[in-house]
Design an enzyme around this catalytic site. Structure first.
Site, PDB file in Angstrom:
ATOM      1  N   SER A 139       0.867  -1.172   0.000  1.00  0.00           N
ATOM      2  CA  SER A 139       0.000   0.000   0.000  1.00  0.00           C
ATOM      3  C   SER A 139       0.908   1.227   0.000  1.00  0.00           C
ATOM      4  CB  SER A 139      -0.895  -0.029   1.244  1.00  0.00           C
ATOM      5  OG  SER A 139      -1.679   1.134   1.325  1.00  0.00           O
ATOM      6  N   LYS A 165      -1.154  -0.993  -4.344  1.00  0.00           N
ATOM      7  CA  LYS A 165      -2.314  -0.156  -4.009  1.00  0.00           C
ATOM      8  C   LYS A 165      -1.844   1.281  -3.899  1.00  0.00           C
ATOM      9  CE  LYS A 165      -4.724   0.048   0.341  1.00  0.00           C
ATOM     10  NZ  LYS A 165      -5.547  -0.720   1.297  1.00  0.00           N
ATOM     11  N   LYS A 167      -2.763   5.061  -2.932  1.00  0.00           N
ATOM     12  CA  LYS A 167      -3.700   5.911  -2.202  1.00  0.00           C
ATOM     13  C   LYS A 167      -4.010   7.128  -3.058  1.00  0.00           C
ATOM     14  CE  LYS A 167      -4.000   3.758   1.830  1.00  0.00           C
ATOM     15  NZ  LYS A 167      -5.278   3.300   2.417  1.00  0.00           N
ATOM     16  N   ASP A 193      -6.969   3.265  -3.539  1.00  0.00           N
ATOM     17  CA  ASP A 193      -7.727   3.333  -2.276  1.00  0.00           C
ATOM     18  C   ASP A 193      -7.933   4.798  -1.925  1.00  0.00           C
ATOM     19  OD1 ASP A 193      -8.875   3.076   0.215  1.00  0.00           O
ATOM     20  OD2 ASP A 193      -7.220   1.940   1.120  1.00  0.00           O
ATOM     21  N   GLU A 218     -10.883   0.976  -3.864  1.00  0.00           N
ATOM     22  CA  GLU A 218     -11.281   0.725  -2.478  1.00  0.00           C
ATOM     23  C   GLU A 218     -11.925   1.968  -1.869  1.00  0.00           C
ATOM     24  OE1 GLU A 218      -8.025  -1.166  -0.444  1.00  0.00           O
ATOM     25  OE2 GLU A 218      -8.817  -0.678   1.542  1.00  0.00           O
ATOM     26  N   ASP A 243     -13.931  -1.281   2.462  1.00  0.00           N
ATOM     27  CA  ASP A 243     -13.040  -1.451   3.614  1.00  0.00           C
ATOM     28  C   ASP A 243     -13.775  -0.891   4.835  1.00  0.00           C
ATOM     29  OD1 ASP A 243     -11.101  -1.063   5.600  1.00  0.00           O
ATOM     30  OD2 ASP A 243      -9.620  -0.113   4.327  1.00  0.00           O
ATOM     31  N   LYS A 267     -10.325  -6.641   7.502  1.00  0.00           N
ATOM     32  CA  LYS A 267      -9.310  -6.387   8.530  1.00  0.00           C
ATOM     33  C   LYS A 267      -9.908  -6.916   9.823  1.00  0.00           C
ATOM     34  CE  LYS A 267      -7.697  -2.126   6.307  1.00  0.00           C
ATOM     35  NZ  LYS A 267      -7.752  -0.647   6.337  1.00  0.00           N
ATOM     36  N   GLY A 295      -4.531  -4.131   5.949  1.00  0.00           N
ATOM     37  CA  GLY A 295      -3.590  -3.868   7.038  1.00  0.00           C
ATOM     38  C   GLY A 295      -3.833  -2.491   7.619  1.00  0.00           C
TER      39      GLY A 295
HETATM   40  O1  OSB Z   1      -7.307   2.019   4.081  1.00  0.00           O
HETATM   41  O2  OSB Z   1      -6.247   0.188   4.035  1.00  0.00           O
HETATM   42  C1  OSB Z   1      -6.364   1.325   4.469  1.00  0.00           C
HETATM   43  C2  OSB Z   1      -3.391   2.160   6.708  1.00  0.00           C
HETATM   44  C3  OSB Z   1      -4.007   2.929   7.680  1.00  0.00           C
HETATM   45  C4  OSB Z   1      -5.349   3.181   7.573  1.00  0.00           C
HETATM   46  C5  OSB Z   1      -6.076   2.681   6.505  1.00  0.00           C
HETATM   47  C6  OSB Z   1      -5.474   1.906   5.542  1.00  0.00           C
HETATM   48  C7  OSB Z   1      -4.090   1.673   5.627  1.00  0.00           C
HETATM   49  C8  OSB Z   1      -3.331   0.920   4.635  1.00  0.00           C
HETATM   50  C9  OSB Z   1      -2.064   0.261   5.112  1.00  0.00           C
HETATM   51  O3  OSB Z   1      -3.614   0.896   3.470  1.00  0.00           O
HETATM   52  C10 OSB Z   1      -1.887  -1.117   4.629  1.00  0.00           C
HETATM   53  C11 OSB Z   1      -0.738  -1.796   5.355  1.00  0.00           C
HETATM   54  O4  OSB Z   1      -0.819  -1.998   6.596  1.00  0.00           O
HETATM   55  O5  OSB Z   1       0.237  -2.129   4.689  1.00  0.00           O
HETATM   56 MG    MG Z   2      -8.490   0.956   2.766  1.00  0.00          MG
END
Ligand code: OSB
Ligand code: MG
Length: 375
Positions: A139, A165, A167, A193, A218, A243, A267, A295
């Site tokens: 991510s 992924k 952001k 995401d 996402e 999510d 999660k 995660g």
């Molecule tokens: O939206 O998946 C998410 C981290 C903090 C809060 C939200 C998200 C995330 C990540 C991190 O995308 C994924 C990881 O732990 O590698």
């Molecule tokens: Mg997410």
């Protein structure tokens, strides 16, 4: 075999990320992590982790609300109570306590870890996991411009990651993802995401992502929405993955009934733990909905639970279970989590319990507060 929790120690540690992680709703450089150490009074101990962040920018919970909820309402319902097994814990926590799913999950998952430890079995085997290794996705946080994003995405694929992924947020979306797609080619496994950064007024922008052939988008809309996501999904060719909105099995059922998405990011720390995660997993398997394990920038303790969960059969897409070195200069567990050159993380199926040992001296050094609760 009866399962009884005799004592639990809450700790808050401060762990510095290697690099700041920016999502649409905020940035984190230091993780304030809540760890639990559960003790059955019978010589068995196990660690668990709460995924709540420092601020309520992902869900309403924070590390401070979770600490309060665990101390006041959640731990007291579990301490000293005789359970027939860990699958009974979630229902007891749901009784008369609304929400606080992250706080509940920290205790509930710990009870699964404790059950595995007591049984001398791995957590992955205890829950019925079948995979010996999990394909890993990365991510990538929001970058200043497309160039560093392209570099990071390319490096990730070279390291073996199975999914990248990206952001996104308004202003850092179509141009950024297009740059990565053009640089890495049509077959690169990419997704985006948004962490709730858009509304239906932005639907045209999101439709412009369709030609980029992302595996999924996402959580584009509000953190607790399933209705508008259904309307958006009707306009998008790209599958929506939920999510934040999936706080439990009921919301997964709503998603399927309404068509709000086609994939779920599970999660365990968000949905109240393993019983809820397994229920969502089984429901999705029965309805042809692929799931993957997300995660929350966990330490090696929370990661152990995510890896065990992701070994269930319907986790068919790569999980955000990157190796320890992606996040930390040094993790708090031995061995650290690693990824093979083929982009796989191994599931510890042969060791009893969660499969990693907590480096207690290091945790002591990192601890900023602790509280001991007993039956
Ligand atoms: O939206 O998946 C998410 C981290 C903090 C809060 C939200 C998200 C995330 C990540 C991190 O995308 C994924 C990881 O732990 O590698
Ligand atoms: Mg997410």
């Amino acid at each position: 075999m009866t399962l009884r929790l005799q004592a639990v120690t809450l700790r808050e540690i401060a762990l510095e990320l290697k690099e700041p992680f920016r999502i649409s709703s905020g940035v984190v450089s230091y993780r304030r992590i809540c760890l639990l150490e559960l003790d059955d009074g019978d010589g068995h101990r196990v660690w668990s982790e709460c995924v709540a962040g420092e601020t309520p920018n992902y869900s309403p919970e924070t590390i401070d609300t979770a600490w309060h909820a665990i101390r006041e309402w959640i731990a007291p319902r579990v301490l000293g109570h005789a359970f027939d097994g860990p699958e009974q814990v979630f229902a007891r926590l749901e009784q008369d306590v609304r929400g606080h799913r992250m706080a509940k999950a920290a205790v509930e998952m710990g009870m699964w870890g404790l059950a595995a430890t007591r049984a001398g079995r791995s957590l992955a085997r205890l829950i019925g996991g079948t995979r010996a290794e999990i394909p890993v996705g990365i991510s990538l946080g929001i970058q200043q411009s497309p160039e560093p994003l392209v570099d990071k995405a390319r490096a990730a694929l070279e390291q073996g990651y199975h999914k990248v992924k990206i952001k996104i947020t308004p202003g850092s979306d179509v141009a950024f993802v297009t740059a990565v797609r053009e640089a890495l080619g049509p077959d690169a496994p990419l997704m985006a995401d948004a962490n709730n950064a858009y509304t239906m007024a932005d639907a045209d922008t999101l439709v412009r992502l369709d030609p980029l052939h992302l595996i999924m988008i996402e959580q584009p809309l509000a953190w607790d929405d399933v209705v508008r996501h259904a309307e958006l999904q009707r306009r998008l060719a790209t599958p929506i993955c939920l999510d934040e909105s999936i706080t439990g099995l009921d919301k997964a059922q709503d998603m399927v009934a309404l068509g709000s998405g086609r994939i779920i990011n599970i999660k365990p720390g968000r949905v109240g733990g393993f019983a809820a995660s397994k229920a969502i997993h089984d429901y999705c398997a029965a309805h042809g909905v692929p799931v993957w394990c997300g995660g929350m920038l966990e330490s090696g303790v929370g990661r152990a639970y995510n890896v065990a969960l992701a070994s269930l059969p319907n986790f068919t897409l790569p999980g955000d279970v990157s190796p320890s070195a992606r996040y930390w200069h040094q993790d708090i567990v031995t061995p650290e989590w690693t990824m093979s050159a083929r982009g796989m993380v191994r599931v510890p199926r042969e060791q009893p319990g969660i499969g990693v040992t907590v480096n207690v001296d290091r945790v002591d050094d990192l601890t900023v507060r602790r509280e001991h609760l007993t039956a």
